[in-house]
Structure formats: C-alpha cells, structure tokens
Design an enzyme around this catalytic site. Sequence first.
Site, short mmCIF file in Angstrom:
data_model
loop_
_atom_site.label_atom_id
_atom_site.label_comp_id
_atom_site.label_asym_id
_atom_site.label_seq_id
_atom_site.Cartn_x
_atom_site.Cartn_y
_atom_site.Cartn_z
N GLU A 440 40.39 -12.13 65.53
CA GLU A 440 40.15 -13.03 66.67
C GLU A 440 39.51 -14.34 66.20
O GLU A 440 39.74 -15.38 66.78
CB GLU A 440 39.26 -12.35 67.71
CG GLU A 440 39.99 -11.35 68.60
CD GLU A 440 40.32 -10.05 67.89
OE1 GLU A 440 39.74 -9.82 66.81
OE2 GLU A 440 41.12 -9.26 68.41
N HIS A 508 37.47 -1.66 76.55
CA HIS A 508 38.65 -2.24 77.17
C HIS A 508 38.39 -2.72 78.60
O HIS A 508 39.25 -3.34 79.19
CB HIS A 508 39.80 -1.23 77.18
CG HIS A 508 40.21 -0.80 75.82
ND1 HIS A 508 39.76 0.37 75.24
CD2 HIS A 508 40.98 -1.40 74.88
CE1 HIS A 508 40.26 0.47 74.01
NE2 HIS A 508 40.99 -0.58 73.77
#
Lengths: 704, 403
Positions: A440, A508
């Site tokens: 990321e 998540h």
Amino acid sequence: MSPLSINLIMHAQKTQTISHVDWLHTAKTLLTSRALDDLEEYDLVKQKKVLYQFSARGHDMAQILLGQILTAQKDAVSGYYRSRPLLLSMGIEVEQCLQASMMRQGGFSDGRDIGVVFNQPNHDGACVLPMSGGVGAQYTPIAGWAQAVEYHRNHLNNSDWNDAIGLVLGGDGSVATNGFWSALTLASTLSLPMFFYIEDNGYGISVPSSFQTPGGNIVSNLESFKGIKLFSGDGTQPQVAADLIQQANDYIRTERKPALLRLTVPRLNGHSAQDTQSYKSEERIKFEQQHDPLPKLKAFLHRQNILTADAWDKLAQETKDAVYHVYQKVDQQAHADPKTITRHAFSEQDEHGNEALQQQGGIHLNKPTFPPSSEEVVAESGRANMVTAIRRTLDYELTHNDKMLVFGEDVGAKGGVHAVTLGLQDKHGDQRVFDTSLSEEGIIGRSVGMALAGLLPVPEIQFRKYADPAEEQLNDTGTMRWRTNNRFAAPMVVRMAGGYFGCGDPWHSQCAEVKWVHAIGWQVAMPSNAEDAVGLLRYALRDNNPTIFFEHRKMLDHSWARRPYPGDQYMIPFGKAKTITEGDRLTIVSWGGMVHMCQDAIDQTGVNAELIDLRTLRPWDKQAVLDSVKKTGRCLIVHEDNISAGFGAEIAAVLAKEAFFYLDAPIERLATADIGNPHDPQLMAAALPNTDTIAEKIIELDKI
Amino acid sequence: MSKTVDITLEDAQTEGTTATVAEWLKKVGDRVRKDEPIIELETDKVMMEVTAPAEGILTAIHVEVGETASENKILGTIDTEAGSNPSNEVVKDLTKSAPKETKTDLPQKNTPAAGPLDHPPSKFKSPAVRRLLLQHNLNPDHIPGTGKNNRLTSRDVKAFLDQTESDRTQSGDSQFIKHTHMRRKIAEHMQHSVQTAPHVTAVFDVDLSRIMAHRTQHKKSYEQRGIKLTFTAYFIAAAVSALRHQPKINARFHEDGLEVFNHMNIGIGTALGDDGLIVPVLKHCENKTLEHIAQGLTEMTDKARTGSLQQSDVQGGTFTISNHGVSGSLVATPIIINQPQVAILGLGKIEKRPVVKTIDGEDALVIKPMCYVSLTIDHRALDAYHTNDFLSHFKDFIENWEA
C-alpha cells in the site's frame, strides 16, 4: 564566473569518460555549497537565524556531478534533507536556499517547512518533487513519476516526455525503509526508468550502516536482484564518480530500465548542527577527513589544467563573499504574514473567484474540459446497486479523461475483490486499469508521483485497515499543498472499502473514517446509496483536492442502497447533506452504513424525526445540521465508527457552540464502543448500532 | 374480471450466468407497485433484483427459493385489476403524528445508573427555553410542561406562542395593538403584585381648606424661587408625618419578618397619557421641609414630562402615592401596591362638597373642598389597625395644617 577566473583558465584537456561534466560549474557549486554550510553552521545557527541546519560536506561533490545529468524536460528528482548540493547544481539560487533555511518569504514554503525540505516546480526542465521530512518516503513517488513518464510517452504520445527519468537520492540508512523496498519492487518488476542514488556515508545519524543491510553494502546484497542494474564506487574521486554517474544515466535513458548507483562518501559534519558525533571514533573522523572530496577536486582540476590552485583559492573567496552578500540581502527580507497561516490547506479561489491553482501537480493546470455535469438526477429505469453505480462512473470518467488511471491489488484482471472494477481493464487496457504489487505504501507513493506528473491516479485500498502501511504517503499527500505553500498539490481519489458486512472482523470491517477528516488536506466522502455514490465520485474525480472515497461493503449491494442510475452527468458537490425525512421533533445525523438503519428506526417508532445524511465529512454540511437542530432543539448522531473522538464528537462540539441557545436536550451519540469490529455476526450485531437500539435512543431523546 | 401479467426476466438480465432465486420480497396476495423489487436473485457475481412489471396483486409464484430463474421461465403472475386487499396494505403515515408506542418485542435494556438527566428536576430550563422566554417576555409559570417530569420544553413554549398567536388572530372585527415594552412591564408588575399581596382598602375623607389657604398664600413666592407648589407636596408632607406615626407602613414584607425602613423614599405615580405610567421616587422625604418636597417634585415632574428620568429616579421607593383624582376619579380601590412595598396611598378628586360640621354645638351644613383618601394595604403585613391609624393621622395633619 568572475572575469578573474576566466583569465586563469588554462586549456582544458577533456578525458574520454567525463565529456559531459562542466568542471568549472562543479567547482563553483562545490565552493558555494561549502560556503553555505559554513555560514549557516558556524554563524547563522548561533544567531538563531537558522534553527534546523544540515551541512552536506563530503556528499557535495558527487551530488553536484549528479545534478548535471538532469537534462531532459520532464526529469524529476526527489531527495532528502542533505540534498542541497544537488539543487544548487540544478541551478536553484542561493537566495532561495537561504530564504528557506532562514524561514523568510520565498524559499520553498514561505517558512512553513524546514529549509532543507525542498521542492521546485518546473514544466520546462527537471523539477524537484516535494521532499518528505520522513526518510524513505521519497522513493515510491519517483517510481510513480517514472511510470507516468512511460504513460505520457507511450500511451499519450507526448514527446515532451521523451528521454525523461526519475532520480531519487537516499542515504545508506534509507535502504532499510519500507519505501525503498517497495520502490525497488516497482522499478524492477515494471521496468521503470528510475535512478536510485544511494550516498553511503556509513551512518544514519549515529547508527552504522551494518544495521541497515548486512555488511553495510546494499549493492553487494542486491547482486542477484533481477531487473535492476547496479553500480558502486568511490564518491570522493572526481573522475570515478563522474564516470559511474554517466554510465548509470546512459543506461537508464537508453534502456528505459532502472539502475542503482551507490557512492561512498564521508559525512564531514554531524547529522545536523545539533549533533556532536560523539559516537564516531577519532580514527574514523580522521579517515573521513582524509576523503574530503574538496581537496581532491581541487587537485584534479589543477592536474587537468582546468583551474589552478591559486584560481581555486580566489574562486573560494569570491564565492564565500557572494554567499555572504546574498545572506545580507535575505536577512533584510520579510517573514510570511502570520495571518496567512491557514491558507492553502485545500485548493482555494483567488480574489476573482478563480481557482488559485498550484504550480505543479494534478490535471487542472491543463484546463481540461469535462463533459457537462449537473446536480439534477436523470433516472434510468430499474435500480442499480452501488457496485454497478461506481463501476459505471469510473468507466465513464475513464472514457472522457485520458489522464485517469485506476489501479490497486486485484483491480485489473479480477475486477476487484468487491467486483467494483469488473470489466474495466478489458475495456480500457492494462496501461490504465492495472494490478499492483502488495504494498500500500507503493500504491499511494506512486500515486503521488503520478499526480505530480499531471495524471489523475485513482488507487484502491482493498480494505480500510490496509491503509495502515500507506499512512505516511497518505499523510504527506494531504499536507503537500499547505507545506509547499501551494507550489505543489497531488490530487487523487483513494477508494477504500470497509464497514460491516454479513460478519465483521477487526481487519476487513474497520471504518475509522474520522482519521482522514482529522488529517490535514483530505476530503472524505462516505455515500450511503448508489445515487449519492455516483454524484460524489464524479465530483471527486474532477476536483483539485485529494479525496478518500469510502465504499461501504454492506451497502455496495444492499437493497436499501439501490437506486436508479442518476445519469452520467450527475454530480454532487462536497459539503452538501441530504435531508431524507423531514420532521420537527428531533434531528438525526448519520452517514454510510447507518443511514438505512436510522430510516428504519424512524419508521418503527413513528416519531416525526428529521434524518440528515451528511454524505461527506470533509467538508460537511454544517449549515444544514445547524438549521435542523435550531428547529428541533434535539440531536442524535449515529455512526458506525468507534464512539470516542469519532466524527460525531466533532458535530456535537460544533452544535454545543453554535446551536447552544437552541438546544432543548443534551446532544446524543450512538456508535460502536471503543473496540474492534467482532467477527461472529451476533457479536457484531450487538457491538454496532442497529435499528432497535437507534429506535430506543430516538424515543428516549423525544421524551426528555 | 382480471388481467394477468407474467413476471419474467428481461433479456440478458442475468448476463449469461446462472441466476437462482434467493428471496421473494413479496408473498402471494400482497399488493405490489410497478417497478417495486419483488424477487432477489443471486448470480455468480452479484445479487440482482426483479421488479414488478405492473401494479396489482401477486397471484402466483412459480419459482421457489433456490430454483434457477432463466430468461424463458415465468417466475410468477400479477393480477392488475383485482380489488385492493386492505389486510396487507402498508401505508406508512409519515405526516406529523404523536409518538406511537414502541413494539413490544424491543429488547429491554438494563437502565444505566441514574444520571442527572434521568430525573431532570421539573424546573430545569434548557438554553432553548431560556432564549424563548427572554425573547418573548414570557412567564414560565404560565406554560404547562410536557417533557420528562413535566419539564418545560421548547416545544411547549412554541406551542404556547402559537396558541396565543392564534387566539389573537381569531376575531375578524378587532384591532390588534402589539404591546409596548412598558405595557408588558406594567402588566407583569400588576399581575405579580395582585398575586402576591392580599389587597385591602380603607377610605377616609379629608378637608383641604387649610392647605388650600396656605397654598394660595405661598404659591407666588415659591414660584419666584422656581418651585411649583402643588397639593401633592402637602400630601407627601402629611404622608411623611403619618409614616412616622405608623412606621410599619413604610416597610417590606419578607417570608419571616417585616423590614421597616428608616428612610422614606416616596414614589409618585405619574401618568404618561396613553403610553402608561411611571413612578419616580423622591428620596429621603423624612428630612424634607414642604419647600424641599415641592422643589423635588418640580424637578421630578419636569424630568418625567421631558422623558429624562434615569433608572435611579424610579428605583428605591418605600411608599407610593397615587394622585388619581387629578384625572377625575373620586375613589379608586384597590390601588395596586407597588411591589415590594406594603401599602399605597390614593388621593381622589378635590371637590367642593356639602359637609356637616358641628359649630358651637349646632350642626351646620357647610361647603368644603374635600377629597377621599384611601390606603390599600398588603394584609399579610398590616391590619385595619395600622391602616386606620395612619389615615387618621394623615387626615389630622392635613386638616390642622399650620403655616
């Protein structure tokens, strides 16, 4: 050059391998750099006219040689706090350097940033990307620039970008950072025209280089690394250094592949003016001083009959005087006006109502023409879910904006783990819609470089929690406009998925959207339904600010969130809430995955409540909320994010101040407790607000 | 008669993948609207909806949950001309309504420990309520509270304002004169006074011959000194003497005692025509001669007529005189006490009246300039004894005035 120096030049005998070096420029710049270091470190620091000071003695000659290879129109370089000699070599004025370190108007940031955090916008020659104060963050933006170079050259067929490369400087300490490895992966897997320059002085402040890579030599450790050419040598010997630099440069420009050049240099001063180097032995210091490149260059130029020793000495004195002269001029110059300190956190308008554009970065400098937009819904028949709505919006905008790129993990071939980008790669090609490595930091870092190269990056963070490794690049993106005083900005639209689903879990289902409201310079959108998603996304993609676009996992396909597609013209400006139900007994403010629950709760209780969906958190529609609470006197805020210091706290504080005389009851908040999101669905249902708990709160608030 | 419409998938709706029925959102017998979602389908990729092709009653379901829905299958049927089925009509009434009872199956949460707002004291006034009361000059005691523990809520105040507004605008043949600030203040004060003190009035009459004579004699020389010599000056002088005689009348009633003042600050009710009235106070009358009193009155009257009275001029009174007779009334009762005082003196119209006087043992009818004097008292503090004693003394002082 002074007339005196010209008279003393003897006929230069150029050697074969160093044909492109301007040695006189090198000498003068080296002496200028030393003069600046001496003036600041021994004089201005003591006078407290310079507060943060980083001398570059020992690094300087090699950097000055390096600066001379940046000859293409669209070259870019990013460095770190010891990169001033490079900048001087590129032609940046001494005056600007002193304005920066002395915190005066002008400089690189009008006093907002440390003097050595450099930036230099340029569209007609090598530019300096805004450096980060954090070591290691300089790498992936340059990888992004290099990727953008190839995109401009090959896909947009813009010949301005021919031959361009990205150059990044880092010290031996930086080869341990995440950013370095991420960029290495990018450059080598994507075959990018990227020049890694590692100045190895053996120390990261006080920590020896053996801590950063085994044995201290990154090149020997990277020998078997595919996809990158390695060079290594002594950065204190003029001929050797110049030769290696030339080789690396030629390789990258012709092969369009990355190279890494490591040059050993001594750090002839402390890390900064504050550092006494007590951790270096006497032998070490003596050794370093023996390898001072300055006397070596002086001797070399004398031998080469380019500059006699006497001429050198005269040049040294002239340069010192010239630098001092500039200092005296800068010392009379003004500091920035404190009243201007809040300007340029976001894109602003000038006094004529035109956008006060940054000097470099983003797509708006080219004044793009977008297809017409409107706030009016032109509904198609049937209902689309948010997945489809977002996909269609991305598709349309990709079609009409060739600067736009959509990418992330699994975004390309698979079409995204949430299916949002399904089919887009097939339609627009893998140069525009593509997968990325699992970093990321790299995803956002390269987005910075792309944005600064005039593209519109639309990176995806697969799940909100996985923005953690990208946080440095995200923060640096947000602050960029402010800390460079509007010289640079990196608009991008970062799509993040999160929120509850059929079950939850701490990885998540995080929302934590408030973090980006609190960060400097980010807009935050969190649509609750498909229609809003279209309007908000289209606005973000055409706006001159970086935006976090939150895609709620459950609402992506939730029945309540489905709406008729509102049309390819549909756009909602940020900062405009939607009143879903009108009422006069109390106001409910919510956003994202909680809005439908609030509406259900209102139906369940029958209370005549006003429901406001904020849609965006920065900017947020403060006026709509104030008007409503002034009418009803009671407010309930419902959000999925954890309660303490969630965005509801900000709303409550604003109401307590600005609606104080209109409040008839305490301001209420309903949110998840300060815990992670639980995995077991029944635990999750208990932890988050739900229709029943919201209904309970509504009744309680209504009855007070 | 009925018209049947089939529910089918649109061409290529499933995009070439298999679609199974995940859920029927309506059941047989339900009314459906056109374009309302009625079936949820699950495909390889996403959930999809099938919407009703027409309005009507769902009459048949042909594909059950879990079965495949393909493009050539009839999934169900709708009867478009059937009558409405009231038992399943769900029309959510979202117009203004009072809060309904909650569902009985709401989870009963443990009530948390009692915080300050669990049992708000019924006198609590929120910032919104305070603002509204202030803006509209309302007395909260007059407005019923419907909040928790009968708290006065901002809704209550707004409802009250709406009600007074609508009351006001009801009659079509009246003129509405909005209150001035002074009118409001007078209304408030009078109401408060009457509600606080039980008012009782005693009436005497007074022969003004002597003071009339005195006045005629001295009026001019006072004028030369810039002083207007009025009857009120004499009344004040008499009141001072009477108060010295009955000091409890110059007092303030407290819950547990009577505060008797040493000073006499006497207020004079002064009419301002249609605009209202004002009560300027002459301070420290206890030490003033008639001349001082008259001088003070002259200054005060000028200030009142020119509208230049200061706050301090109308504050600090301990006793009030209302010279109501100046505009014609013989007697006025009760005269509303000027809170927080305990009594108020009223002087009626000066009129020549026939009175009976005993002269040398013989009853004779004489004509005398008379007026009625009344004292209205706060019967919490004073009784008839104090009242009549005061008035007797007052009458005596006036009727036996010596130059």
